[in-house]
Write a protein that holds these residues in place. Structure first.
Motif, short mmCIF file in Angstrom:
data_model
loop_
_atom_site.label_atom_id
_atom_site.label_comp_id
_atom_site.label_asym_id
_atom_site.label_seq_id
_atom_site.Cartn_x
_atom_site.Cartn_y
_atom_site.Cartn_z
N GLU A 23 0.72 -1.10 -0.08
CA GLU A 23 -0.06 -0.08 0.01
C GLU A 23 0.78 1.42 -0.19
OE1 GLU A 23 -0.73 -2.34 1.96
OE2 GLU A 23 -2.66 -2.89 1.42
N THR A 57 0.71 3.78 -3.24
CA THR A 57 -0.04 5.09 -3.11
C THR A 57 0.93 6.19 -3.24
OG1 THR A 57 -1.33 3.89 -1.32
CG2 THR A 57 -1.55 6.42 -1.22
N TYR A 76 -4.65 -2.89 -6.49
CA TYR A 76 -5.03 -1.48 -5.69
C TYR A 76 -5.78 -0.71 -6.59
CZ TYR A 76 -1.13 -3.23 -2.94
OH TYR A 76 -0.50 -4.23 -2.07
N MET A 119 -9.36 4.41 -2.00
CA MET A 119 -8.72 3.35 -2.15
C MET A 119 -9.44 1.93 -1.95
SD MET A 119 -4.86 4.27 -1.38
CE MET A 119 -4.21 2.56 -1.60
N CYS A 173 -7.98 -2.55 -1.99
CA CYS A 173 -7.11 -3.49 -2.12
C CYS A 173 -7.48 -4.77 -2.00
CB CYS A 173 -6.02 -3.34 -1.13
SG CYS A 173 -6.16 -4.04 0.45
#
Ligand SMILES: [Zn+2]
Length: 566
Positions: A111, A115, A161, A437, A439
């Motif tokens: 992550e 990101t 993601y 977001m 995932c």
């Protein structure tokens, strides 16, 4: 591929280190070898299976709008500090230092990296939504790596993601992944269920787990055959069942001498009542403070539910010494009556009448206990694990229970990471907004192990057709006989020419050994070339999952292959 050249070192013995069947079979069949605890080498047969799993995953990710990329395994400490996870991850994170004494993590997840990447290059709503994924090794320094590929320290994951402009966008991305995952596990021909992984916490966050069903699975799943409800036992909500009839609350509370009766079963037998009529009193410490949970004698405390209710960081069972200090009695004789610590009762207790419980005096129990009349609780709540037969929370139909292995997990993350890492964009009005977001993970190596757990017999693995390392194995009964070998070779070449994945077992071994190996490694179709084949122009064909052997001409064999993999 000729078996004489194929690197598949099979073992006759079950390796002592292997606790679960998939681990045993993958070692025995020459698919994997241990390099160190929780770290494995994948041999050629395993690599073929993994590539098939990855291919299906890639096709469905791409179809759902995903784009594959590859992120670094080595990740700088600074990124992890921004989300606070450098500390939170604790000992599970593999850490290393470079020559300049800078710290890095071996990625347990990605992550932070992704990101940051997206934030650096996407500045406008025009660049969104984005769905990015990779297939790569992940690292977790498990305290006790176990179960072979089920819980390794190095493992292969697909992680995706999604980045959206708002929660509505996230819902759409999530739905695409939800459907893509169904496609993936259906195409792999695995029996699976999708379960609700949390009960919808604040902010509309939600998550689902995909469980491959197997008796050996570590997770228990309840599901409803009437509607689509399914949930992990730890997370399934239990609605209150009706009060147990037959007793009235008019009978007065009575204390009885119960010498030597300690367990729920003892007490129930002593009073000739079912264990469901006994109130189980559990003493716990919530962040060090004593609290009591009451459950029916035949139920299990759900620690997660209790901890969520209390909002404490740490919840443990107290020891018997604490029980003597607080109740003046040992574990066998605890009860809620006259108790001066916070009591939380499971919903089912509220519905009981004329129950039994400990009297807080060794060797004494109460009968005719009526919750509400004889004791009060701080709160009634759902505190227990669901069991088979519980009513479905959606439609009241009795729930069924199965065991499973978690192979996929999808999450709505919301703005958790994008806020910490300041992943923002300019919306249509030129206003700065935070990306939203999701995932989405699939354990690739774990899926291989789960497929074995689900599909096997005493002889070995029975690969689902789409995952089998090879489709067909051709076995000449006697490799020394030239005519048999010639025919086997010609069949092998015909199949190769048709693009079929085939092994020719040309090894100078007894037929029995070859059959054993073919069953162990789980090749779906076995073609045996013996004296009969030469006379009748037909070969013996056996499906790995069936006992019968069929005599077939080559055309029939090709048709069968076409049907099975069509
Ligand atoms: Zn239902």
């Amino acid at each position: 591929m000729k078996a004489s050249e194929l690197f598949f070192p099979t073992l006759r013995e079950v390796p002592a280190e292997a606790e679960v069947v998939s681990h045993q079979l993958l070692l025995r069949a020459g698919f994997i070898r241990k390099a160190s605890g929780g770290v494995y080498s994948y041999l050629p047969l395993a690599q073929r299976v993994l590539k098939k799993i990855m291919q299906i995953v890639r096709e469905e990710m791409d179809r759902a709008g995903g784009q594959e990329l590859m992120l670094p395994i080595i990740q700088p400490r600074e990124l992890w500090e921004k989300t606070g996870r450098w500390d939170v991850y604790g000992d599970e994170m593999f850490r290393l230092q470079d020559r300049h004494k800078r710290y890095f993590a071996l990625g347990p997840t990605h992550e932070e990296i992704i990101t940051t990447l997206v934030n650096a290059d996407v500045h406008s709503y025009r660049g969104l939504p984005l769905m990015l994924y990779q297939i790569q090794n992940k690292y977790r320094d498990e305290i006790r790596p176990r179960f072979g590929l089920m819980r390794g320290r190095e493992f292969i994951m697909k992680d995706a993601y999604s980045f959206d402009v708002d929660y509505q966008g996230l819902d759409m991305s999530y739905q695409k992944m939800f459907e893509a995952y169904h496609q993936i596990f259906q195409r792999m021909e695995l029996k699976y269920r999708v379960v609700e992984a949390d009960s919808g916490a604040i902010g509309g966050s939600s998550s689902h787990e995909y469980m491959v069903l197997a008796d050996s699975g570590e997770a228990e799943v309840v599901y409803c055959e009437q509607c689509s409800y399914a949930a992990n036992v730890e997370k399934a909500e239990c609605s209150c069942q009706e009060a147990v009839p037959g007793q009235t609350d008019a009978l007065p509370l009575e204390k009885k001498h119960t010498p030597g009766q300690k367990t729920v079963e003892d007490v129930a037998a002593f009073f000739q009542r079912p264990t469901s009529q006994v109130i189980k009193t559990l003493l716990c410490l919530a962040d060090g403070q004593p609290v009591v949970a009451l459950l029916r004698g035949d139920r299990e405390l759900n620690v997660v539910k209790f901890q969520n209710l209390l909002g404490c960081l740490d919840l443990v069972m107290a020891d018997e010494k604490a029980a003597y200090e607080l109740f003046g009695a040992g574990f066998g004789s605890l009860g809620p009556i006259g108790l001066d610590i916070p009591i939380y009762g499971d919903l089912e207790i509220q519905a009981m009448s004329a129950a039994n419980c400990g009297a807080n005096q060794d060797d004494y129990h109460y009968i005719n206990v009526c919750p509400g009349r004889d004791f009060q609780v701080r709160q009634w709540n759902d505190l227990r694990n669901a069991v088979a037969g519980d009513p479905c929370p959606h439609c009241q139909n009795p729930l069924q229970l199965v065991r499973g292995i978690e192979v996929g997990h999808i999450f709505k993350l919301g703005d958790k990471y994008s806020r910490d890492l300041d992943a923002s964009f300019l919306d249509q009005n030129g206003q700065s907004q935070i990306m939203v977001m999701g995932c989405y993970g699939i354990g690739i190596s774990r899926t291989m192990a789960a497929a074995v757990e689900q599909n096997r017999d005493e002889q070995g693995i029975i690969w689902p057709l789409p995952l089998a390392p090879y489709q067909v194995i051709v076995i000449p009964v006697n490799s020394k006989k030239e005519d048999q070998m010639d025919l086997a070779r010609s069949i092998y070449e015909q199949l190769l020419a048709k693009g079929i994945e085939v092994i020719l077992d040309d090894r100078d071994e007894r037929a029995g050994v070859k059959f054993k190996d073919a069953d162990l490694i789980g090749i779906p179709l076995r073609i045996t070339v013996g004296p009969k084949a030469l006379q009748e122009n037909k070969v013996e064909v056996k499906k790995r999952w069936e006992k019968d052997i069929n005599m077939m001409g080559m055309e029939e064999v090709l048709n069968l292959i076409g049907e099975l993999w069509g």
